[in-house]
Write an enzyme that holds these catalytic residues in place. Sequence first.
Site, PDB file in Angstrom:
ATOM      1  N   SER A 162       0.833  -1.198   0.000  1.00 39.30           N
ATOM      2  CA  SER A 162       0.000   0.000   0.000  1.00 39.30           C
ATOM      3  C   SER A 162       0.867   1.247   0.000  1.00 39.30           C
ATOM      4  O   SER A 162       2.071   1.196   0.263  1.00 39.30           O
ATOM      5  CB  SER A 162      -0.878   0.011   1.254  1.00 39.30           C
ATOM      6  N   LYS A 163       0.191   2.356  -0.288  1.00 35.58           N
ATOM      7  CA  LYS A 163       0.860   3.648  -0.265  1.00 35.58           C
ATOM      8  C   LYS A 163       1.430   3.896   1.136  1.00 35.58           C
ATOM      9  O   LYS A 163       2.498   4.460   1.296  1.00 35.58           O
ATOM     10  CB  LYS A 163      -0.199   4.716  -0.581  1.00 35.58           C
ATOM     11  N   ARG A 164       0.692   3.406   2.119  1.00 41.05           N
ATOM     12  CA  ARG A 164       1.130   3.605   3.494  1.00 41.05           C
ATOM     13  C   ARG A 164       2.459   2.874   3.765  1.00 41.05           C
ATOM     14  O   ARG A 164       3.318   3.366   4.473  1.00 41.05           O
ATOM     15  CB  ARG A 164       0.040   3.147   4.463  1.00 41.05           C
TER      16      ARG A 164
ATOM     17  N   ALA B 171       5.224   5.017   2.542  1.00 39.29           N
ATOM     18  CA  ALA B 171       5.510   6.141   3.435  1.00 39.29           C
ATOM     19  C   ALA B 171       6.211   5.643   4.703  1.00 39.29           C
ATOM     20  O   ALA B 171       7.173   6.246   5.185  1.00 39.29           O
ATOM     21  CB  ALA B 171       4.213   6.850   3.784  1.00 39.29           C
TER      22      ALA B 171
END
Length: 507
Positions: free
Chosen positions: A262-264, A267
């Site tokens: 995921s994008k998370r 990050a």
Amino acid sequence: MSKVRVRFAPSPTGGLHLGGVRTVLYNYLFAKQHKGDFILRIEDTDQTRFVPGAEEYIFACLKWCGMEPDESPLHKGSYGPYRQSERKEQYRQYAEQLVKNGYAYYAFDTKEDLEKMREENKTAENPSPQYDHRIRGKMQNSLSLTEAEVNDLLTRNTPYVIRIKMPENEVIGFTDMIRGEIRFETGLVDDKVLLKADGMPTYHLAVVVDDYLMKITHAFRGEEWLPSAPVHLLLWKYLGWENEMPQWAHLPLILGPNGKLSKRDGAKYGFPVFAMNWTDPRTNELTEGFKERGFLPEAFVNLLAVLGWNDGTEQELFSMEELISKFSMERVHVAGARFDFEKAKWFNHEWIKKSAVQNYTLTVKELLGSAGISVTDEGKLESVLELVKDRCTLLPDFVQQSSFFFKTPDRLDVDAVKPKWTADKKDFFTAYADKLASLSEWNIPGLENCFKQLAAEKNIKPGDLQLPLRIMLVGGKYGPPVFAIAELLGKDETIRRINNAIVVIEG
Ligand code: GLU
């Protein structure tokens, strides 16, 4: 066999992540291998999810990766328009045809009706009841109401949607190119909306109609679409196009450290998951991309290709041409593929070494420019890149590895030299600078011989002089072989740096 035609059908809702670009890649490879067409169709029927800039971003990504479509809103073909919002008029007739033949129905339920239905039918086992064969009889639709009631609602322009009537008790299936036979019980699937109240089709209707009208022969998409497959299968059948249905492959997920990537994750762990930088215009939030992190498109394509596929050998490095000839959908693994950023960087390092430096000279020139180093001599830059490329994993690494060729170092790591600095060494370097001034052959052997001879004369081990020379020329303890550096710096600059450094170290 008819000409292979595949499509990538993104919804323009944001940046493209690894999984999306891998879907493009597998489509592209398959099309090129079969001398077929690769179509880009923009699926923008859900206007509430439309995000400005997302479509342009998709085009830019495909271009960067070297996967230009044969047909798209920008590359005209004979099956356009290639944006579903511009095809709006085509879909209604098919929805109406389904109603007429008893495969679909009008549903007049309001938002409140639907909420009430969910509230009333909610149980512990079934917390979000769906609109299906068990429920449809109790709702406001052309199956439960009389013909007169329906006509009345229609003449009064009551908003309605068209829903598919999923059979209560059928088993249907298809053969997935990766997963083999897959079966579904139709009774478990809800009566999906096909045409919305605003006249726009939903994805389910539009994807089938467009794949048919655009003569798509193979449809490859993420495995998250597998639950929708029974609806699409029935639509192909109910519209009478069963024999033209494309062959499907549902691509496995790409996994991150904790389940689906995921994008998370990006990050949290500090790696990109998007192809290129994407700034969401609604929040101004920037999601980093592989391009800006300093990946070469060749490396990005290569690492994506092997996320879930191999050619049956140990080979890991593949050019686009090799992928086109070797790729096969049958060799894509069913299980999710784990993304490993360290491995991704390894691919980039390999591609930096493998590629002609001309492929990235311009990018490095820009990176140097942003670091305040202007390069006027591109020929020299190419030689420098050739010399230092083994030391670079990501393109920005070139800034450190090549800046000192174009700019005298601001600071010298004097501490690395001082403890072992002696009057003899000062004497050696003063003499070396002198000798270099009259050196006739300015090349690595010439520089090295002169260095060794002088060291022998002065009775100092050349090994003790190498590090000081490096610090003098580079500023720090890094870089390629030191005589290669001097060769590229040229006579005047090398002599100048040695003499300046003696002053700094002595000071
Ligand atoms: N519009 C869908 C998406 O964005 C396409 C799915 C498909 O390829 O059928 O994922």
